[in-house]
Enzyme design. Sequence first.
Site, short mmCIF file in Angstrom:
data_model
loop_
_atom_site.label_atom_id
_atom_site.label_comp_id
_atom_site.label_asym_id
_atom_site.label_seq_id
_atom_site.Cartn_x
_atom_site.Cartn_y
_atom_site.Cartn_z
N GLN A 167 0.84 -1.21 0.00
CA GLN A 167 0.00 0.00 0.00
C GLN A 167 0.87 1.25 0.00
OE1 GLN A 167 -1.97 1.17 3.75
NE2 GLN A 167 -3.89 1.15 2.65
N GLY A 168 0.76 2.06 -1.05
CA GLY A 168 1.51 3.31 -1.14
C GLY A 168 0.63 4.50 -0.78
N TYR A 169 0.40 4.69 0.51
CA TYR A 169 -0.44 5.80 0.98
C TYR A 169 0.40 6.84 1.72
CZ TYR A 169 -5.20 4.14 -0.03
OH TYR A 169 -6.38 3.79 -0.64
N SER A 170 0.92 6.45 2.88
CA SER A 170 1.61 7.42 3.74
C SER A 170 2.85 8.00 3.06
CB SER A 170 2.03 6.75 5.06
OG SER A 170 0.90 6.35 5.80
N SER B 232 -4.01 5.93 13.47
CA SER B 232 -3.56 5.89 14.86
C SER B 232 -4.74 5.93 15.82
CB SER B 232 -2.62 7.07 15.14
OG SER B 232 -3.37 8.28 15.07
N SER C 161 4.70 -1.31 3.98
CA SER C 161 4.97 -2.65 4.47
C SER C 161 5.13 -3.64 3.32
CB SER C 161 3.84 -3.11 5.39
OG SER C 161 3.76 -2.29 6.54
N GLU D 152 -5.32 8.09 18.03
CA GLU D 152 -5.86 9.46 18.09
C GLU D 152 -6.87 9.70 16.96
OE1 GLU D 152 -2.07 9.19 20.24
OE2 GLU D 152 -2.70 8.58 18.24
N GLU E 115 -9.75 -1.38 6.09
CA GLU E 115 -8.56 -1.70 6.86
C GLU E 115 -8.90 -1.81 8.34
OE1 GLU E 115 -3.84 -0.55 6.90
OE2 GLU E 115 -5.28 0.99 6.33
#
Length: 393
Positions: free
Chosen positions: A126-129, A378, A161, A380, A244
Amino acid sequence: MNLDLAPEDRAFQQEVREFFANSIPEDWKKTVRAGLRLSPENLVAYQRRLAERGWGAPTWPKEYGGTGWTPQQLHIFWSEASAADAPAQFHQGLELIGPIIFTYGSQAQKDFYLPRIISGEDWWCQGYSEPGAGSDLAALRTRAERDGDEYVVNGHKMWTSYAHVADRMFILARTSTEGRRQQGISLMLVDMDTPGIRISPIHTLDEKHHTNEVFLDDVRIPATNVVGEEGMGWNYGKVLLDRERMVAAATAMFLPQTLRAVREAATRRKTAHGLLIDKPEFRAKLAQVEIEAMAVQAMVLRLMADAAAGADSGPRGSMVKLRWSELTQQATALWVEALGPKAQHFAALGDDSVLPEDMPFALKGALYARVTTIYGGSSEIQRNIIARRALGL
């Protein structure tokens, strides 16, 4: 959901139980109990075994190669997998991009990618962040500029990952700067052997190589690899992130694996006043985590029942993800406590034959568990979602 099993469900339960009794090698089980992922090679082998049985995509509709199982059958499948110390299936292709492709993708994308996901032929990442765009994903700066029948992509993805073993990656890239930040983002499918992709490993606290930085320098992606409509990637990405969190819901069904390991370790551990499992203060801590794990599993059942009824579960997926990740950390920490001081070592010291086999796995699991309150949104972020969607704050 009616938890009393009908005769056909009992027959299905027996079928699943027999499958797992003969399909999970003993050397996988210690890793699984620690909440650690098996090696990619073993996870692919496991996926292929399930696919050969017709169980490769438990949550998918039949029309796309899935099982079409009812929530009751899914619950049975996950419960029996947990009881057999089977691993959770690797989710990036199966539970994240796969459902997005069969919901929004072109027919050509469905025909090509979906069977390869189920068979285990393709491994997805997954290429998100990005640096500066993690929880605030709308701040992403990776650009994709149209050039004829291709897009030219330049950017930097972070915490990707298993990019080092992946065949394919799905990314969010900005195709327009007009309008709000959430607009002009597109979802694209990328072959990892495309020229211009460079992977740099990130070694984590558990001294493993799970995650990476991915650099994209003039990477050319066919326009046919855009999922759905150009500029609608934010909408698709939100659906994917909701899924997810649902993956965490499924993973919550596997919490008893770690708790069984805790109980077994405490049963072996001798203290000055007898076995650790007989100490009231330890029994109380273990019982509390076991009770809360049961409560999370009950919430998973509600999620599954909502899904079957077509009802909106609201923030319940975030609630499960939040609580599951906290309990995973508590359970693995309790396992380390049950094993005692020698569990602080990654490898057995001295004479290996006199030390329990689960010694190194417990600490590795406890260290890896620290990331569960960060990835997939996260804690939060999950609390903000719950505050907005459940409490209207």
